[in-house]
Scaffold this motif. Sequence first.
Motif, PDB file in Angstrom:
ATOM      1  N   LEU A  61       0.784  -1.234   0.000  1.00  0.00           N
ATOM      2  CA  LEU A  61       0.000   0.000   0.000  1.00  0.00           C
ATOM      3  C   LEU A  61       0.818   1.286   0.000  1.00  0.00           C
ATOM      4  O   LEU A  61       0.254   2.358  -0.184  1.00  0.00           O
ATOM      5  CB  LEU A  61      -0.942   0.017   1.210  1.00  0.00           C
ATOM      6  CG  LEU A  61      -1.943  -1.142   1.287  1.00  0.00           C
ATOM      7  CD1 LEU A  61      -2.776  -1.023   2.551  1.00  0.00           C
ATOM      8  CD2 LEU A  61      -2.830  -1.186   0.060  1.00  0.00           C
ATOM      9  N   ASN A  62       2.108   1.196   0.249  1.00  0.00           N
ATOM     10  CA  ASN A  62       2.893   2.432   0.292  1.00  0.00           C
ATOM     11  C   ASN A  62       4.202   2.261  -0.474  1.00  0.00           C
ATOM     12  O   ASN A  62       4.426   1.230  -1.116  1.00  0.00           O
ATOM     13  CB  ASN A  62       3.118   2.897   1.735  1.00  0.00           C
ATOM     14  CG  ASN A  62       3.805   1.856   2.592  1.00  0.00           C
ATOM     15  OD1 ASN A  62       4.196   0.793   2.137  1.00  0.00           O
ATOM     16  ND2 ASN A  62       3.957   2.170   3.875  1.00  0.00           N
ATOM     17  N   ASP A  63       5.037   3.283  -0.429  1.00  0.00           N
ATOM     18  CA  ASP A  63       6.245   3.318  -1.255  1.00  0.00           C
ATOM     19  C   ASP A  63       7.473   2.708  -0.606  1.00  0.00           C
ATOM     20  O   ASP A  63       8.585   2.990  -1.030  1.00  0.00           O
ATOM     21  CB  ASP A  63       6.555   4.768  -1.656  1.00  0.00           C
ATOM     22  CG  ASP A  63       5.548   5.307  -2.656  1.00  0.00           C
ATOM     23  OD1 ASP A  63       4.968   4.491  -3.403  1.00  0.00           O
ATOM     24  OD2 ASP A  63       5.335   6.524  -2.684  1.00  0.00           O
ATOM     25  N   ASN A  86      -0.079  -4.062  -7.537  1.00  0.00           N
ATOM     26  CA  ASN A  86       0.737  -4.015  -6.317  1.00  0.00           C
ATOM     27  C   ASN A  86       0.676  -5.329  -5.538  1.00  0.00           C
ATOM     28  O   ASN A  86       1.039  -5.384  -4.369  1.00  0.00           O
ATOM     29  CB  ASN A  86       0.310  -2.840  -5.441  1.00  0.00           C
ATOM     30  CG  ASN A  86      -1.152  -2.907  -5.008  1.00  0.00           C
ATOM     31  OD1 ASN A  86      -1.980  -3.566  -5.632  1.00  0.00           O
ATOM     32  ND2 ASN A  86      -1.479  -2.194  -3.947  1.00  0.00           N
TER      33      ASN A  86
END
Length: 110
Positions: A61-63, A86
């Motif tokens: 969900l994030n970088d 993702n």
Amino acid sequence: MSQDITITITDREGATHEVQAPTDMNMNIMELVRAYELAPEGTIGICGGMAMCASCQCYVLNDVAVPEMGDDEEAMLSEAFNVKPNSRLGCQIHITEDLDGLAVELAPEY
């Protein structure tokens, strides 16, 4: 000296859990989910972490930079349900200090 890192896991019911993950035990995300009992017994890691069942599929969900996907993981995801750009297999993401702050969501069971 290794230290625990924080990983946020959204379970299949939509509840978010901020958990502490050890970096010195060679654990992966699937094992972390099992250790915190964030999925019902028998619904995650069915193949034992061999990238052969996709029961531990999750969405990053994030970088936070996760390790590159291997051939076995890519092949399994090509046959899995609910795959998104993702998607990753939790059993193939080993917990290291580089993953501090990672947020993942467990994919639907099927």
